[in-house]
Design a protein around this motif. Structure first.
Motif, short mmCIF file in Angstrom:
data_model
loop_
_atom_site.label_atom_id
_atom_site.label_comp_id
_atom_site.label_asym_id
_atom_site.label_seq_id
_atom_site.Cartn_x
_atom_site.Cartn_y
_atom_site.Cartn_z
N ARG A 260 0.83 -1.20 0.00
CA ARG A 260 0.00 0.00 0.00
C ARG A 260 0.87 1.26 0.00
O ARG A 260 0.64 2.20 -0.76
CB ARG A 260 -0.92 -0.01 1.23
N GLN A 264 0.58 2.60 -3.72
CA GLN A 264 -0.58 3.50 -3.66
C GLN A 264 -0.18 4.90 -3.19
O GLN A 264 -0.65 5.89 -3.73
CB GLN A 264 -1.66 2.91 -2.74
N TYR A 265 0.69 4.94 -2.16
CA TYR A 265 1.10 6.24 -1.62
C TYR A 265 2.45 6.69 -2.17
O TYR A 265 2.88 7.81 -1.90
CB TYR A 265 1.19 6.17 -0.09
#
Length: 300
Positions: A260, A264-265
């Protein structure tokens, strides 16, 4: 002659060792360096920030939830999987009426138990998504709804979701260890079981006093493999659960948080710091398990 043999062995090992260094050791070394930077992606220049990422980890409540879930899996997944697998393997090989032979149809049952290993992890996750559905199409909730009871939120209730994931992981892993332990029991001379049975040993005594000691090396290896698997349950959690580790981070694990944060970040430095922690968890668990479970080898 000795020098020729040494040169021959070195010549064969040089290429595999070189590939291992390039594709395994080098990425690990890079991950350790990236963990000390604030690298944001391929096109960004990493800035060295020392141990800042590790300091942030201590303040990250979601990361500590993930660590706690991994620790629970580290304990429960090997205990449940090996316990169930040993029970079924004992029935298939020793637990027949005579006490030294397996039950009828044991070969067929081995195939049935092993079947989940044939399925890809993602397929297992999607399959159990449907099994756990909270409506009439869910295999577990359909009887409850038909009986007029409230459906259970296997993947939507934070108090239940983690245990649902654990159940899926155990279900998938048991079959392999049933076959593994069956192979180990098949290699034990039947004379040992027959002698113990003649001396009055019941099924429990056969299991705890004969089977377990003779299979200890296999159990030890299985414990380490399952422990490492418990630290890397990314696929099932990411595919099966709501919010990829939810609800409310109730099923998240370290591998999911690494993915994540990285993809994603785009916090690759922070994700690498998590990866370093996971690396030491894995190595530490393997070393500790092998140390604590060391016993004198039994020859037969």
């Amino acid at each position: 002659m000795r020098y020729r043999r040494t040169g021959f062995v070195v010549g064969f090992l040089a290429a595999p060792v070189l590939l291992y260094v390039i594709y395994v050791i080098a990425p690990y070394a890079q991950a350790f360096y990236i963990a000390l930077t604030n690298w944001r992606g391929v096109n960004a220049s990493p800035e060295f920030i020392g141990l800042e990422n590790f300091r942030r980890l201590f303040e990250d409540s979601v990361f500590w939830k993930a660590v706690w879930h991994n620790l629970l899996l580290l304990i429960l997944m090997p205990v449940l999987t090996l316990g169930i697998a040993l029970f079924f393997a004992f029935l298939l090989n020793v637990g027949g009426k005579s006490g030294v032979t397996g039950i009828w149809g044991s070969k067929f049952y081995r195939v049935v138990f092993f079947f989940p290993q044939v399925l890809a992890v993602a397929i297992v996750a999607v399959l159990f998504q449907q099994v756990f559905r909270p409506d009439r199409s869910g295999m577990l909730n359909a009887p409850l709804i038909a009986a007029g009871l409230e459906p259970i939120g296997f993947l939507s209730n934070p108090d239940v979701a983690f245990w649902s994931v654990l159940g899926v992981l155990v279900w998938q892993a048991v079959g392999f260890y049933v076959v593994l332990f069956s192979a180990g029991m098949a290699s034990v001379p039947k004379d040992m079981f027959e002698a113990a049975a003649i001396d009055g040993a019941g099924r429990l005594a056969l299991f705890f006093r004969v089977t377990l000691p003779l299979l200890w090396d296999t159990i030890q290896v299985g414990w380490v493999y399952l422990g490492i698997a418990a630290l890397d349950v990314f696929a099932v959690v990411w595919v099966m659960t709501a919010e990829h580790g939810g609800p409310d981070s109730s099923t998240t694990v370290m591998a999911a948080e690494i993915y994540r944060n990285a993809f994603q970040y785009f916090r690759f430095g922070y994700a690498s710091a998590m990866g370093v922690v996971l690396f030491f968890f894995t190595v530490g668990f393997a070393a500790l398990s092998l140390r604590l479970s060391r016993r004198e080898r039994i020859e037969f």
